[in-house]
Design a protein around this motif. Structure first.
Motif, PDB file in Angstrom:
ATOM      1  N   LEU A   6       1.135  -1.296  -0.138  1.00  6.42           N
ATOM      2  CA  LEU A   6      -0.309  -0.091   0.447  1.00  6.42           C
ATOM      3  C   LEU A   6       0.625   0.783   0.341  1.00  6.42           C
ATOM      4  CD1 LEU A   6      -2.911   1.449   0.171  1.00  6.42           C
ATOM      5  CD2 LEU A   6      -2.867   1.077   2.626  1.00  6.42           C
ATOM      6  N   SER A   7       1.961   1.102   0.675  1.00  4.06           N
ATOM      7  CA  SER A   7       3.120   2.501   0.873  1.00  4.06           C
ATOM      8  C   SER A   7       3.569   2.847  -0.203  1.00  4.06           C
ATOM      9  CB  SER A   7       3.730   2.234   1.978  1.00  4.06           C
ATOM     10  OG  SER A   7       3.150   1.759   3.578  1.00  4.06           O
ATOM     11  N   LEU A   8       4.008   1.743  -1.056  1.00  5.73           N
ATOM     12  CA  LEU A   8       4.380   1.520  -2.691  1.00  5.73           C
ATOM     13  C   LEU A   8       3.430   2.330  -3.489  1.00  5.73           C
ATOM     14  CD1 LEU A   8       6.595  -1.182  -3.236  1.00  5.73           C
ATOM     15  CD2 LEU A   8       7.181   0.708  -2.582  1.00  5.73           C
ATOM     16  N   HIS A   9       1.920   1.731  -3.850  1.00  2.92           N
ATOM     17  CA  HIS A   9       1.106   2.036  -3.947  1.00  2.92           C
ATOM     18  C   HIS A   9       0.624   3.891  -4.073  1.00  2.92           C
ATOM     19  CE1 HIS A   9      -2.383   2.204  -6.437  1.00  2.92           C
ATOM     20  NE2 HIS A   9      -3.516   2.831  -6.024  1.00  2.92           N
ATOM     21  N   LEU A  10       0.771   4.288  -2.776  1.00  5.75           N
ATOM     22  CA  LEU A  10       0.492   5.481  -2.575  1.00  5.75           C
ATOM     23  C   LEU A  10       2.375   6.519  -2.706  1.00  5.75           C
ATOM     24  CD1 LEU A  10      -1.864   5.369   0.920  1.00  5.75           C
ATOM     25  CD2 LEU A  10      -2.648   5.594  -1.530  1.00  5.75           C
ATOM     26  N   MET A  11       2.750   5.804  -2.673  1.00  3.83           N
ATOM     27  CA  MET A  11       4.448   6.395  -3.271  1.00  3.83           C
ATOM     28  C   MET A  11       4.440   7.000  -1.847  1.00  3.83           C
ATOM     29  SD  MET A  11       3.837   8.011  -7.064  1.00  3.83           S
ATOM     30  CE  MET A  11       2.487   8.790  -6.259  1.00  3.83           C
ATOM     31  N   PRO A  56       7.773   6.452  -0.053  1.00  2.71           N
ATOM     32  CA  PRO A  56       9.266   5.714   0.708  1.00  2.71           C
ATOM     33  C   PRO A  56       9.510   5.456   1.421  1.00  2.71           C
ATOM     34  CG  PRO A  56       9.134   7.774  -0.404  1.00  2.71           C
ATOM     35  CD  PRO A  56       7.661   7.271  -0.608  1.00  2.71           C
ATOM     36  N   LEU A  57       9.433   6.013   3.177  1.00  2.00           N
ATOM     37  CA  LEU A  57       9.500   6.086   4.512  1.00  2.00           C
ATOM     38  C   LEU A  57       8.695   4.793   5.203  1.00  2.00           C
ATOM     39  CD1 LEU A  57      10.330   9.468   6.133  1.00  2.00           C
ATOM     40  CD2 LEU A  57      11.921   7.846   4.458  1.00  2.00           C
ATOM     41  N   ALA A 100       7.021   2.487   3.450  1.00  2.00           N
ATOM     42  CA  ALA A 100       6.910   1.244   2.986  1.00  2.00           C
ATOM     43  C   ALA A 100       8.223   0.695   3.182  1.00  2.00           C
ATOM     44  CB  ALA A 100       7.326   1.932   1.105  1.00  2.00           C
ATOM     45  N   LEU A 101       9.696   1.839   3.006  1.00  2.00           N
ATOM     46  CA  LEU A 101      11.013   1.732   4.206  1.00  2.00           C
ATOM     47  C   LEU A 101      10.485   0.641   5.652  1.00  2.00           C
ATOM     48  CD1 LEU A 101      13.967   1.678   3.833  1.00  2.00           C
ATOM     49  CD2 LEU A 101      14.227   3.422   5.457  1.00  2.00           C
ATOM     50  N   PHE A 102       9.551   1.687   6.593  1.00  2.00           N
ATOM     51  CA  PHE A 102       9.104   0.934   7.995  1.00  2.00           C
ATOM     52  C   PHE A 102       8.350  -0.475   7.167  1.00  2.00           C
ATOM     53  CE2 PHE A 102       6.360  -0.246  10.712  1.00  2.00           C
ATOM     54  CZ  PHE A 102       6.809   0.416  12.261  1.00  2.00           C
ATOM     55  N   TRP A 103       7.766  -0.716   6.515  1.00  2.00           N
ATOM     56  CA  TRP A 103       7.165  -1.439   6.530  1.00  2.00           C
ATOM     57  C   TRP A 103       7.822  -2.953   6.186  1.00  2.00           C
ATOM     58  CZ3 TRP A 103       3.682  -2.978  10.114  1.00  2.00           C
ATOM     59  CH2 TRP A 103       2.386  -1.874  10.005  1.00  2.00           C
ATOM     60  N   GLY A 104       8.494  -3.028   4.923  1.00  2.00           N
ATOM     61  CA  GLY A 104       9.954  -3.685   4.089  1.00  2.00           C
ATOM     62  C   GLY A 104      10.528  -4.344   5.893  1.00  2.00           C
ATOM     63  N   ILE A 105      10.854  -2.891   6.438  1.00  2.00           N
ATOM     64  CA  ILE A 105      12.160  -3.760   7.230  1.00  2.00           C
ATOM     65  C   ILE A 105      10.884  -4.879   8.188  1.00  2.00           C
ATOM     66  CG2 ILE A 105      13.190  -3.556   9.318  1.00  2.00           C
ATOM     67  CD1 ILE A 105      14.092  -0.522   7.739  1.00  2.00           C
ATOM     68  N   VAL A 106       9.699  -4.516   8.529  1.00  2.00           N
ATOM     69  CA  VAL A 106       8.589  -5.292   9.957  1.00  2.00           C
ATOM     70  C   VAL A 106       8.626  -6.693   8.940  1.00  2.00           C
ATOM     71  CG1 VAL A 106       6.353  -6.181  10.809  1.00  2.00           C
ATOM     72  CG2 VAL A 106       8.166  -3.401  11.143  1.00  2.00           C
ATOM     73  N   PHE A 107       8.806  -6.691   7.893  1.00  2.00           N
ATOM     74  CA  PHE A 107       8.649  -8.156   6.967  1.00  2.00           C
ATOM     75  C   PHE A 107       9.450  -8.461   6.845  1.00  2.00           C
ATOM     76  CE2 PHE A 107       8.897 -10.124   2.591  1.00  2.00           C
ATOM     77  CZ  PHE A 107       8.168 -11.527   3.175  1.00  2.00           C
ATOM     78  N   LEU A 108      10.334  -7.878   6.782  1.00  2.00           N
ATOM     79  CA  LEU A 108      11.856  -8.593   6.322  1.00  2.00           C
ATOM     80  C   LEU A 108      12.105  -9.472   7.860  1.00  2.00           C
ATOM     81  CD1 LEU A 108      14.025  -6.344   4.337  1.00  2.00           C
ATOM     82  CD2 LEU A 108      13.120  -8.636   4.344  1.00  2.00           C
ATOM     83  N   ILE A 109      12.328  -8.838   8.944  1.00  2.00           N
ATOM     84  CA  ILE A 109      12.420  -9.225  10.766  1.00  2.00           C
ATOM     85  C   ILE A 109      11.176 -10.382  10.493  1.00  2.00           C
ATOM     86  CG2 ILE A 109      12.222  -9.177  13.229  1.00  2.00           C
ATOM     87  CD1 ILE A 109      13.317  -6.329  12.238  1.00  2.00           C
ATOM     88  N   SER A 110       9.635 -10.282  10.492  1.00  2.00           N
ATOM     89  CA  SER A 110       9.072 -11.348  10.674  1.00  2.00           C
ATOM     90  C   SER A 110       9.319 -12.241   9.708  1.00  2.00           C
ATOM     91  CB  SER A 110       7.339 -10.593  10.304  1.00  2.00           C
ATOM     92  OG  SER A 110       6.918 -10.098   9.099  1.00  2.00           O
TER      93      SER A 110
END
Length: 240
Positions: free
Chosen positions: A32-37, A39-40, A42-52
């Motif tokens: 959703l963050s990527l779709h709404l452009m 980036p910050l 998207a970075l936060f949720w990307g990090i959460v995704f990588l850890i989980s």
């Protein structure tokens, strides 16, 4: 490393499900963050995704490897003549058994491609009627085509996450595994309850209940798993 993974597995059902849910939530907000452009975000949720995702794949991989081991070593189980009691039970339920196999150093039962597999340790722990109740439970899965039901249900579950398909393949794959992992839990529990009912109908409520209690870890009677509801819940459903 294996010891750490094993200790993690012992954290319990609730924490494993929580981690899988975090994978699903984080990848949803990442997309959703990527779709709404943004980036910050998207970075936060990307990090959460990588850890989980790292945590999720740790215990999911062990589960996958165990199931793979069951499949690859299936034919090593000894084929034995089908006892008359089991043949009569299968006829009553309306199921045909191709063969009966006995697995050494195994305390469980399952069906695979029409074969009934019983663990040697399971047979040593249970009396005849309890063992027949476990057999009836497994034959119930065949009678009601539970594997087919799981497959058919998994299709709309996967399709409902179609918006993830535009993500990189590895992210999409992990997210889909976590999503299916969580969404299939109520289906798995319902099917296990159906199989318990069949065992209660054809062998007797007292025998399937006593078999469950005999095979269960007495400390975890209220602890569910991804594939089975808690033993005490199963017993209450049998009694209804």
């Amino acid at each position: 490393m294996l010891r750490k993974l094993w200790n993690f597995l012992k954290l319990g059902f609730g924490k494993r499900i929580m981690i899988a849910c975090v994978v699903v939530i984080s990848v949803t907000f990442f997309r959703l963050s990527l779709h709404l452009m943004q980036p910050l975000m998207a970075l936060f949720w990307g990090i959460v995704f990588l850890i989980s995702a790292e945590l999720f794949t740790s215990f999911f991989t062990l589960t996958f490897l165990f199931n793979l081991w069951i499949i690859l070593t299936h034919k090593k189980a000894e084929i034995v003549p089908i006892p008359l009691e089991i043949s009569r039970l299968a006829n009553k339920i309306g199921v045909r058994i191709k063969e009966l196999r006995i697995r050494q150093n195994f305390c469980n039962a399952y069906v695979k491609n029409g074969s009934l597999v019983l663990g040697k340790e399971l047979m040593e722990k249970l009396n005849l009627q309890q063992c027949l109740a476990v057999v009836a439970h497994e034959l119930g899965h065949i009678k009601e085509r539970h594997n087919l039901i799981r497959f058919l249900v998994s299709i709309p579950i996967l399709l409902s996450a179609y918006t993830w398909f535009e993500l990189p393949p590895l992210i999409c794959l992990i997210a889909l595994f976590a999503y299916t992992y969580v969404m299939m839990i109520p289906i798995n529990w319902w099917l296990e309850g159906r199989a318990d009912k069949i065992a209660a109908k054809y062998v007797g409520k007292e025998y399937i209940k006593s078999a469950l209690l005999t095979l269960a870890d007495k400390k975890n009677l209220n602890e569910p798993s991804e594939t089975h509801p808690p033993i005490m819940k199963r017993i209450k459903l049998i009694e209804k």
